[in-house]
Scaffold this motif. Structure first.
Motif, mmCIF file in Angstrom:
data_model
loop_
_atom_site.group_PDB
_atom_site.id
_atom_site.type_symbol
_atom_site.label_atom_id
_atom_site.label_comp_id
_atom_site.label_asym_id
_atom_site.label_seq_id
_atom_site.Cartn_x
_atom_site.Cartn_y
_atom_site.Cartn_z
ATOM 1 N N UNK A 102 -40.395 -36.595 15.339
ATOM 2 C CA UNK A 102 -40.375 -35.244 14.778
ATOM 3 C C UNK A 102 -41.733 -34.961 14.123
ATOM 4 N N UNK A 103 -42.161 -33.684 14.161
ATOM 5 C CA UNK A 103 -43.443 -33.274 13.553
ATOM 6 C C UNK A 103 -44.587 -34.147 14.076
ATOM 7 N N UNK A 104 -44.689 -34.202 15.394
ATOM 8 C CA UNK A 104 -45.647 -35.106 16.035
ATOM 9 C C UNK A 104 -47.089 -34.826 15.647
ATOM 10 N N UNK A 150 -53.372 -36.213 15.253
ATOM 11 C CA UNK A 150 -52.907 -35.581 16.490
ATOM 12 C C UNK A 150 -52.762 -34.083 16.210
ATOM 13 N N UNK A 151 -53.908 -33.406 15.953
ATOM 14 C CA UNK A 151 -53.874 -32.054 15.406
ATOM 15 C C UNK A 151 -53.457 -30.990 16.417
ATOM 16 N N UNK A 152 -52.956 -29.907 15.891
ATOM 17 C CA UNK A 152 -52.669 -28.710 16.673
ATOM 18 C C UNK A 152 -53.614 -27.628 16.177
ATOM 19 N N UNK A 153 -54.521 -27.168 17.044
ATOM 20 C CA UNK A 153 -55.576 -26.276 16.624
ATOM 21 C C UNK A 153 -55.087 -24.830 16.515
ATOM 22 N N UNK A 154 -55.759 -24.038 15.676
ATOM 23 C CA UNK A 154 -55.422 -22.613 15.578
ATOM 24 C C UNK A 154 -55.645 -21.891 16.901
ATOM 25 N N UNK A 211 -54.598 -37.722 20.854
ATOM 26 C CA UNK A 211 -54.444 -38.438 19.597
ATOM 27 C C UNK A 211 -55.628 -39.352 19.344
ATOM 28 N N UNK A 212 -56.002 -39.473 18.083
ATOM 29 C CA UNK A 212 -57.055 -40.405 17.685
ATOM 30 C C UNK A 212 -56.506 -41.306 16.590
ATOM 31 N N UNK A 213 -56.833 -42.584 16.663
ATOM 32 C CA UNK A 213 -56.413 -43.547 15.656
ATOM 33 C C UNK A 213 -57.629 -44.073 14.912
ATOM 34 N N UNK A 214 -57.498 -44.171 13.595
ATOM 35 C CA UNK A 214 -58.561 -44.711 12.743
ATOM 36 C C UNK A 214 -57.992 -45.919 12.006
ATOM 37 N N UNK A 249 -66.782 -43.966 14.907
ATOM 38 C CA UNK A 249 -66.606 -42.589 14.430
ATOM 39 C C UNK A 249 -66.030 -41.687 15.519
ATOM 40 N N UNK A 250 -65.186 -40.743 15.127
ATOM 41 C CA UNK A 250 -64.642 -39.763 16.060
ATOM 42 C C UNK A 250 -65.663 -38.636 16.191
ATOM 43 N N UNK A 251 -66.186 -38.443 17.387
ATOM 44 C CA UNK A 251 -67.219 -37.421 17.595
ATOM 45 C C UNK A 251 -66.663 -36.122 18.161
ATOM 46 N N UNK A 252 -65.531 -36.201 18.877
ATOM 47 C CA UNK A 252 -64.912 -34.998 19.431
ATOM 48 C C UNK A 252 -63.434 -35.255 19.647
ATOM 49 N N UNK A 253 -62.655 -34.171 19.728
ATOM 50 C CA UNK A 253 -61.221 -34.315 19.914
ATOM 51 C C UNK A 253 -60.685 -33.082 20.619
ATOM 52 N N UNK A 254 -59.704 -33.282 21.503
ATOM 53 C CA UNK A 254 -59.035 -32.193 22.202
ATOM 54 C C UNK A 254 -57.667 -31.951 21.577
#
Length: 517
Positions: free
Chosen positions: A232-234, A264-268, A495-498, A486-491
Motif C-alpha cells: 500500500x502507498x507504494x 519511488x516518487x510520483x511526479x507532479x 525505484x532507487x535504493x540508497x 549518488x543518484x543522478x537521474x530518476x524516472x
C-alpha cells in the motif's frame, strides 16, 4: 552430453536429487533466499560432481555450507587460485571438498565442485544469497526462483564449454519443492500474486505489515516460481534499518546498523506533461532457434518468437510521429529492415509492421555482440536521443563482454531490455538496463505484457528528473556514511535504493528523510 540439471558427475551422469527447501525473507525491496538441496550418491563408488545453478545477476552470496554424513563444511571466501589448489589437495588426500565459483563470463552462473562423495552417502547443500527486487509496471515487486538454468549460447571461437541444462515435464520430476516466504514492510502488504498456486496469505500482525506466503502442497518444480508483491502507498519513501552483528566490532560495516532508503516518487503532472516527441528508437530482436520454444509450461501454444513479435508490434504502433527508428534482428548473423534509421510516419510504420509479422526464429545462434557493435558504429541523429530496445529469451556465455560494450556506449544512448519467456538470464536483462541507464522487463506470459511494454516506452519518452539531493534527519550524535553511488537521474515509476552506514551513540532509524529535485 546428457541434458540434466543440478548435481552431475564429471562424466555428466546425474546425482539423484532428493528434496529442495527454499526459505524467502523479503524486507521492503530486498530479498534473502536460503535454498537447501539434498542429494544422494547411489553408485557403488565415490564420485566427484559439479553443481551448476542460477542466481540473479546482482545477487550477493552470503553463506554456503554442505553437510556430508555428520560432517559440515562452511565455505570461506578466498583468492580463486588459492581456493582451487586447496580443493585439489583435499581430493588427492581422500578428503571431501567443495569449490564454489562464479562463472568468469556470466555473473548469474555459479558452479560448485563436490569431491569425495562416498557410495550411498547423502549431501545437503545450503546456499544463502541477497538480491534486490525489481519494480513492475503496476508497482508490484517481482521475485523469481528459476526452475532451470537455460542453455547459454556459446559464440563461435570463444573458450569454455557451454552449459546445457533443460527443463523436464512435471510427470518426470521425482521430487517436490517446499517453499515458504516471510514478508516485512514499513507499509501494509496488500496482496501477493504468483504464476503458481499459493495458500492464502497469512498476516502476522494487525497492521498487515508482516505476512507469510507458501506454495500450495504438491507443487512440482517444473517451471519458474514467480511472486509479485504489492504494498500500500507504494510511492511513499521508506527506511528500513538492519542492526549490526553483535559479534562484530563497532565502527565496522558488519558491526554498525545499516539503513536502506527506498525512493519511488510520483511526479507532479506539470513535470510529466513535458513528454518528448522525438528520439531515435532502435529495436534489437532475438531470432535465434530457441525463440521457437514455448513461453512457459502453461501457454505452450505461445512461443517466445510470437511474444517477441507482439511486444515489438505494440511498441511500433505506440511511437510518436516525427521520431526515427530502425529494427535489427539477430541470431548467428543479423539483419536490419532499413539501411539506417528512418523517420517514423504512416508509410515506414506499415512497411516495418509487415516485415516484423513475417519474422521467425530461424537465424541460428545468439550472437548479440555483432549487431550491438554495428548499431554503436552508426552516426547519431542530431537532437534525436537514441533509445535501444533489446528483446532476448535466454542468455549468452559472454554476458560480461556484452555488458561492457553497452556501458562503454552509455553516454550516447539508453538501453531498455525485455526478457522473453521463463528462464531469461537476469544477469543479461538487468545488466543491459543498468549499464545502459534504462529499464528491464520480464515477459513470461500474455497477461501483463501490455503494461510492461508501455511503461518502458513511457520511460524512454519522458524527461529524466535531475539535480537530486537527499537530506537526512538524524538524532543528535548520529551520522550516516552513504554506501551507494549518488543518484543522478530518476524516472517516474523507477525505484532507487540508497544504503547508508549509521554510526554514533544511539544509531537507529532516521527520524525523517526528505528528497528534493
Amino acid at each position: 552430453m546428457m541434458n540434466c540439471c543440478g548435481l552431475i558427475t564429471v562424466q555428466k551422469e546425474p546425482v539423484p536429487l532428493q528434496s529442495i527447501e527454499v526459505e524467502l525473507e523479503v524486507k521492503d525491496h530486498v530479498a534473502t533466499v536460503v535454498s537447501t538441496l539434498k542429494y544422494q550418491n547411489k553408485e557403488d563408488k565415490p564420485v566427484e560432481a559439479v553443481f551448476v545453478f542460477p542466481l540473479p545477476g546482482d545477487a550477493a552470496v552470503c553463506h554456503f555450507s554442505a553437510v556430508i554424513g555428520q560432517k559440515e563444511i562452511v565455505a570461506e571466501v578466498k583468492e580463486k587460485q588459492e581456493a582451487r589448489e586447496e580443493y585439489d589437495d583435499s581430493l588427492s588426500s581422500g578428503q571431501q571438498a567443495f569449490l564454489l565459483e562464479e562463472s568468469e563470463q556470466s555473473p548469474d552462473i555459479f558452479s560448485m565442485k563436490v569431491g569425495g562423495l562416498a557410495p550411498g552417502e547423502s549431501a545437503s547443500i545450503r546456499l544463502e544469497y541477497v538480491t534486490e527486487l525489481a519494480v513492475q509496471a503496476d508497482d508490484g515487486l517481482r521475485f523469481c526462483l528459476p526452475a532451470v538454468l537455460n542453455p547459454r549460447y556459446q559464440p563461435q571461437g570463444s573458450e569454455g564449454a557451454s552449459v546445457q541444462v533443460f527443463s523436464v515435464p512435471a510427470s518426470l520430476v521425482p521430487y517436490t519443492l517446499c517453499f515458504c516466504g516471510r514478508l516485512f514492510s514499513p507499509r501494509p502488504i496488500c496482496k501477493v500474486e504468483s504464476s503458481c498456486s499459493l495458500e492464502p496469505l497469512q498476516y502476522l500482525n494487525t497492521d498487515q505489515t508482516q505476512a507469510t506466503v507458501k506454495l500450495a502442497a504438491g507443487h512440482k518444480f517444473d517451471r519458474d516460481v514467480e511472486l509479485v508483491i504489492y504494498y500500500k502507498d507504494a510511492h511513499q519513501p521508506t527506511a528500513v534499518v538492519e542492526a549490526g552483528q553483535t559479534s562484530a566490532e563497532t565502527g565496522t560495516l558488519m558491526g554498525d546498523p545499516v539503513v536502506m532508503v527506498s525512493l519511488y516518487p510520483e511526479f507532479p503532472q506539470s513535470v510529466m506533461s513535458s513528454v518528448a516527441s522525438c528520439g531515435e528508437f532502435v529495436f534489437l530482436m532475438d531470432r535465434s532457434g530457441s525463440m521457437g520454444s514455448s513461453m512457459n509450461s502453461k501457454e505452450r501454444h505461445q512461443t517466445c518468437i510470437m511474444s517477441d513479435r507482439d511486444t515489438l508490434l505494440l511498441l511500433l504502433k505506440s511511437l510518436p510521429m516525427g521520431c526515427y527508428f530502425n529494427i535489427y534482428s539477430f541470431g548467428y548473423n543479423y539483419e536490419h529492415i532499413f539501411p539506417q534509421s528512418v523517420e517514423y510516419n504512416q508509410k515506414t510504420m506499415e512497411e516495418a509492421l509487415k516485415k516484423v509479422e513475417e519474422m521467425e526464429a530461424n537465424l541460428g545462434g545468439t550472437e548479440i555482440l555483432k549487431p550491438l557493435k554495428h548499431i554503436y558504429s552508426q552516426r547519431c541523429i542530431p537532437n534525436q536521443p537514441q533509445q535501444l530496445f533489446v528483446f532476448i529469451d535466454g542468455g549468452v556465455v559472454n554476458t560480461k563482454k556484452v555488458l561492457c560494450l553497452v556501458k562503454k556506449n552509455s553516454s550516447c544512448h539508453s538501453c531498455f531490455s525485455f526478457g522473453i519467456g521463463e528462464g531469461a538470464s537476469s544477469a543479461l536483462i538487468n545488466g543491459l538496463a543498468k549499464e545502459g541507464g534504462g529499464h528491464a522487463q520480464f515477459i513470461t506470459g500474455t497477461d501483463r505484457m501490455q503494461p510492461k511494454v508501455i511503461q518502458s516506452l513511457r520511460f524512454a519518452l519522458q524527461p529524466a528528473v535531475e539535480d537530486i539531493s537527499v537530506t537526512w534527519g538524524l538524532p543528535k550524535g548520529v551520522s550516516v556514511t552513504v554506501l551507494s553511488p549518488p543518484i543522478t537521474s530518476i524516472f517516474q515509476g523507477q525505484r532507487s535504493l540508497i544504503y547508508g552506514q549509521l554510526t554514533g551513540q544511539g544509531a537507529a532509524a532516521p527520524s525523517h528523510i526528505r528528497y528534493s529535485m
